[in-house]
Design a protein around this motif. Structure first.
Motif, mmCIF file in Angstrom:
data_model
loop_
_atom_site.group_PDB
_atom_site.id
_atom_site.type_symbol
_atom_site.label_atom_id
_atom_site.label_comp_id
_atom_site.label_asym_id
_atom_site.label_seq_id
_atom_site.Cartn_x
_atom_site.Cartn_y
_atom_site.Cartn_z
ATOM 1 N N MET A 1 35.007 18.501 -51.221
ATOM 2 C CA MET A 1 34.950 19.334 -50.027
ATOM 3 C C MET A 1 34.798 18.447 -48.796
ATOM 4 S SD MET A 1 32.084 22.214 -49.031
ATOM 5 C CE MET A 1 31.911 22.772 -47.341
ATOM 6 N N THR A 2 35.555 18.776 -47.740
ATOM 7 C CA THR A 2 35.468 18.050 -46.475
ATOM 8 C C THR A 2 35.404 19.052 -45.334
ATOM 9 O OG1 THR A 2 36.773 16.233 -47.395
ATOM 10 C CG2 THR A 2 36.539 16.320 -45.001
ATOM 11 N N LEU A 3 34.450 18.873 -44.443
ATOM 12 C CA LEU A 3 34.347 19.765 -43.287
ATOM 13 C C LEU A 3 35.444 19.441 -42.281
ATOM 14 C CD1 LEU A 3 30.483 19.823 -42.631
ATOM 15 C CD2 LEU A 3 31.863 21.529 -43.797
ATOM 16 N N ARG A 4 36.092 20.477 -41.794
ATOM 17 C CA ARG A 4 37.152 20.277 -40.806
ATOM 18 C C ARG A 4 36.551 20.086 -39.418
ATOM 19 N NH1 ARG A 4 41.661 24.874 -42.463
ATOM 20 N NH2 ARG A 4 42.098 24.073 -44.585
ATOM 21 N N LEU A 5 37.244 19.304 -38.630
ATOM 22 C CA LEU A 5 36.799 19.017 -37.274
ATOM 23 C C LEU A 5 36.769 20.295 -36.443
ATOM 24 C CD1 LEU A 5 36.024 16.558 -35.500
ATOM 25 C CD2 LEU A 5 38.401 16.515 -34.723
ATOM 26 N N CYS A 87 31.427 4.410 -39.305
ATOM 27 C CA CYS A 87 32.001 5.762 -39.361
ATOM 28 C C CYS A 87 31.406 6.606 -38.231
ATOM 29 C CB CYS A 87 31.707 6.413 -40.711
ATOM 30 S SG CYS A 87 32.300 8.116 -40.827
ATOM 31 N N PRO A 88 32.247 7.188 -37.369
ATOM 32 C CA PRO A 88 31.742 7.924 -36.200
ATOM 33 C C PRO A 88 31.445 9.400 -36.466
ATOM 34 C CG PRO A 88 34.112 7.770 -36.071
ATOM 35 C CD PRO A 88 33.719 7.066 -37.347
ATOM 36 N N ALA A 89 31.599 9.855 -37.717
ATOM 37 C CA ALA A 89 31.439 11.284 -38.009
ATOM 38 C C ALA A 89 30.100 11.798 -37.494
ATOM 39 C CB ALA A 89 31.558 11.521 -39.505
ATOM 40 N N LEU A 90 30.146 12.965 -36.851
ATOM 41 C CA LEU A 90 28.948 13.533 -36.240
ATOM 42 C C LEU A 90 28.888 15.023 -36.542
ATOM 43 C CD1 LEU A 90 26.627 12.486 -34.379
ATOM 44 C CD2 LEU A 90 27.883 13.513 -32.473
ATOM 45 N N LEU A 91 27.777 15.448 -37.106
ATOM 46 C CA LEU A 91 27.561 16.859 -37.421
ATOM 47 C C LEU A 91 26.486 17.407 -36.489
ATOM 48 C CD1 LEU A 91 27.924 19.356 -39.331
ATOM 49 C CD2 LEU A 91 26.054 18.400 -40.687
ATOM 50 N N CYS A 92 26.806 18.489 -35.809
ATOM 51 C CA CYS A 92 25.854 19.108 -34.885
ATOM 52 C C CYS A 92 25.358 20.431 -35.460
ATOM 53 C CB CYS A 92 26.504 19.363 -33.528
ATOM 54 S SG CYS A 92 26.968 17.857 -32.663
ATOM 55 N N VAL A 93 24.064 20.639 -35.346
ATOM 56 C CA VAL A 93 23.452 21.909 -35.744
ATOM 57 C C VAL A 93 22.895 22.545 -34.478
ATOM 58 C CG1 VAL A 93 21.730 23.026 -37.199
ATOM 59 C CG2 VAL A 93 22.835 20.927 -37.984
ATOM 60 N N ASN A 94 23.448 23.691 -34.105
ATOM 61 C CA ASN A 94 23.073 24.339 -32.846
ATOM 62 C C ASN A 94 22.552 25.743 -33.082
ATOM 63 O OD1 ASN A 94 23.991 22.121 -31.303
ATOM 64 N ND2 ASN A 94 26.094 22.886 -31.399
ATOM 65 N N GLY A 95 21.569 26.113 -32.276
ATOM 66 C CA GLY A 95 21.069 27.482 -32.261
ATOM 67 C C GLY A 95 21.123 28.019 -30.844
ATOM 68 N N PHE A 96 21.557 29.274 -30.692
ATOM 69 C CA PHE A 96 21.747 29.852 -29.361
ATOM 70 C C PHE A 96 20.779 31.005 -29.139
ATOM 71 C CE2 PHE A 96 25.711 27.879 -30.571
ATOM 72 C CZ PHE A 96 26.126 27.228 -29.418
ATOM 73 N N GLU A 101 19.372 34.634 -34.779
ATOM 74 C CA GLU A 101 19.308 34.783 -36.233
ATOM 75 C C GLU A 101 20.252 33.838 -36.969
ATOM 76 O OE1 GLU A 101 22.246 37.905 -34.710
ATOM 77 O OE2 GLU A 101 20.375 36.955 -34.079
ATOM 78 N N PHE A 102 21.103 33.127 -36.209
ATOM 79 C CA PHE A 102 22.059 32.211 -36.831
ATOM 80 C C PHE A 102 21.989 30.824 -36.199
ATOM 81 C CE2 PHE A 102 24.155 36.392 -37.425
ATOM 82 C CZ PHE A 102 24.241 36.384 -38.807
ATOM 83 N N TYR A 103 22.276 29.815 -37.029
ATOM 84 C CA TYR A 103 22.517 28.454 -36.549
ATOM 85 C C TYR A 103 23.965 28.116 -36.872
ATOM 86 C CZ TYR A 103 17.720 26.990 -35.417
ATOM 87 O OH TYR A 103 16.489 26.845 -34.836
ATOM 88 N N GLU A 104 24.548 27.250 -36.064
ATOM 89 C CA GLU A 104 25.945 26.870 -36.259
ATOM 90 C C GLU A 104 26.058 25.389 -36.626
ATOM 91 O OE1 GLU A 104 28.218 27.853 -32.832
ATOM 92 O OE2 GLU A 104 28.012 30.036 -33.103
ATOM 93 N N PHE A 105 26.870 25.126 -37.649
ATOM 94 C CA PHE A 105 27.188 23.756 -38.061
ATOM 95 C C PHE A 105 28.610 23.458 -37.599
ATOM 96 C CE2 PHE A 105 23.727 24.841 -40.726
ATOM 97 C CZ PHE A 105 23.156 23.684 -41.229
ATOM 98 N N VAL A 106 28.781 22.313 -36.952
ATOM 99 C CA VAL A 106 30.124 21.939 -36.517
ATOM 100 C C VAL A 106 30.245 20.414 -36.494
ATOM 101 C CG1 VAL A 106 29.423 22.078 -34.088
ATOM 102 C CG2 VAL A 106 31.856 22.166 -34.688
ATOM 103 N N VAL A 107 31.355 19.911 -37.049
ATOM 104 C CA VAL A 107 31.645 18.476 -37.013
ATOM 105 C C VAL A 107 32.388 18.190 -35.718
ATOM 106 C CG1 VAL A 107 32.877 16.568 -38.105
ATOM 107 C CG2 VAL A 107 31.730 18.277 -39.515
ATOM 108 N N THR A 108 31.748 17.439 -34.819
ATOM 109 C CA THR A 108 32.354 17.159 -33.514
ATOM 110 C C THR A 108 33.140 15.847 -33.503
ATOM 111 O OG1 THR A 108 30.290 16.113 -32.791
ATOM 112 C CG2 THR A 108 30.571 18.463 -32.300
ATOM 113 N N LYS A 109 32.853 14.969 -34.451
ATOM 114 C CA LYS A 109 33.609 13.719 -34.586
ATOM 115 C C LYS A 109 33.978 13.542 -36.052
ATOM 116 C CE LYS A 109 31.486 11.308 -30.669
ATOM 117 N NZ LYS A 109 30.725 10.099 -30.233
#
Length: 386
Positions: A1-5, A87-96, A101-109
């Motif tokens: 499994m690989t997270l998409r950008l 390796c520049p891969a960067l995963l961000c965990v954000n809450g708004f 009630e939700f957090y968001e995971f997103v690979v920015t690099k």
């Protein structure tokens, strides 16, 4: 499994840490925190909206192969190739604030210079999947199988149901987890002595163990102790035996003075030594051994022993002769030879000669002594020692 950008994954706020672990295991990446949360946590949603603050939580993680490493050793022939490749891969965990009630995971690099899980040597450096740790803990807490069999069963399960990105179980995983479980099950206090006394005074008596405690008031050392213990099965085994072996194991803990004495008998079924009693002490004098043997005698467990096999130890000889005057004592051949070697080395000196000549003479004398030990004919034996 690989997270998409830039692909956003939403998870429940209460489960974001578990999801981060699961994503790492599925992607064969250990996400390492590189930028901790600095968002304000003491404001309300209305205050955040009024001031234009959108994020209530934000944390960044880099790939475990991020950065560089250079060995500081002058030369190292067996130096492994570093896993660090910038390796520049960067995963961000954000809450708004608008969706608390939700957090968001997103690979920015995106990843560079490697594809997660493409190297077996890389996967071997990752932590073991959480589900396998749980299964291992379950099996180790109820040990019906050996560590080897547990590992084989776990490997079969991984091959059948596991993901290619998951690291396989090795003996270090089992050993490390076993140590943790042992501490949980058998250590009742951080202090070893306190934990030991809980076993002696509380735990073992409830299991019908026979407990011995020596009187150590004679010792100038206030920390001196001696405790013995026997299970019900061991007690029954001892009653029907007349030949014993008394073994002493030194340095059984971080305290080098502590000794474990073990009484063994020869078991006819397994054709080897079988322990029937234990005593732990930090007193190297003869008193704990005498008190222990007398306790076993008074308890009608060690009634009429015919023979003891022991080390070449004066304290053990004195204790046995004091408690059982009619019992014969024999020494281990290995320790007899060891004692002879030491005595010859200390005593045999040839004035005006080289040390090598003295060693040759010691060897000749030792050979003659060994012939005495292995002599089976009693008359020849007597002739040799005269």
């Amino acid at each position: 499994m690989t997270l998409r950008l830039e692909n956003i994954i939403r998870v429940k706020t209460s489960e974001w840490k578990e999801c981060l672990t699961e994503i790492g295991e599925a992607c064969a990446v250990k996400w390492v925190i590189c930028n901790t949360n600095k968002q304000p946590t003491n404001i309300t949603t209305e205050e955040a909206k009024a001031t234009g603050i959108k994020l209530c939580f934000s944390q960044e993680y880099s790939c475990h192969r991020w950065g560089t490493y250079e060995s500081k050793a002058a030369s190292c022939v067996v130096q492994k190739q570093t896993k660090k490749n910038k390796c520049p891969a960067l995963l961000c965990v954000n809450g708004f604030f608008k969706t608390p009630e939700f957090y968001e995971f997103v690979v920015t690099k995106d990843y560079a210079e490697h594809t997660p899980g493409d190297m077996r040597s890389d996967i071997c450096t990752l932590p073991l999947a959480k589900k396998y740790l749980y299964k291992l803990a379950q099996q180790l807490e109820q040990p019906s199988k050996s560590a080897s069999q547990i590992r084989i069963d776990m490997l079969r399960a991984v091959d059948q149901y596991g993901r290619k990105s998951e690291r396989k179980v090795n003996y270090y995983d089992i050993w490390n987890l076993m140590n943790k479980i042992n501490k949980k099950l058998y250590y009742f206090d951080r202090d070893q002595m306190t934990s030991f006394l809980i076993w002696m005074n509380n735990k073992l008596p409830t299991l019908n163990f026979n407990i011995f405690k020596a009187i150590t008031s004679y010792s100038p050392d206030p920390s001196a102790f001696a405790y013995g213990f026997m299970s019900p099965v061991q007690q029954e085994k001892m009653k029907t035996t007349t030949s014993f072996c008394l073994d002493a194991t030194h340095a059984i803990s971080s305290n080098v003075n502590e000794i474990l004495y073990t009484l063994l008998v020869r078991d006819k079924d397994i054709v080897r030594g079988w322990p029937v009693a234990f005593m732990v002490t930090n007193d190297r004098s003869v008193s704990p051994i005498i008190q222990w043997l007398q306790f076993l005698k008074r308890s009608f467990l060690l009634v009429d022993p015919k023979q003891f096999t022991i080390y070449c130890c004066a304290a053990e000889v004195h204790a046995i002769q004091t408690t059982f005057s009619a019992t014969s004592i024999q020494f281990y051949i290995f320790h007899v030879i060891q004692a002879w070697n030491q005595k010859l080395s200390d005593s045999v000196k040839i004035p005006g000669s080289l040390p090598s000549e003295a060693r040759i003479l010691c060897g000749v004398m030792m050979k003659s002594l060994q012939e005495i030990i292995y002599e089976e004919d009693i008359d020849v034996f007597h002739h040799k020692i005269i």
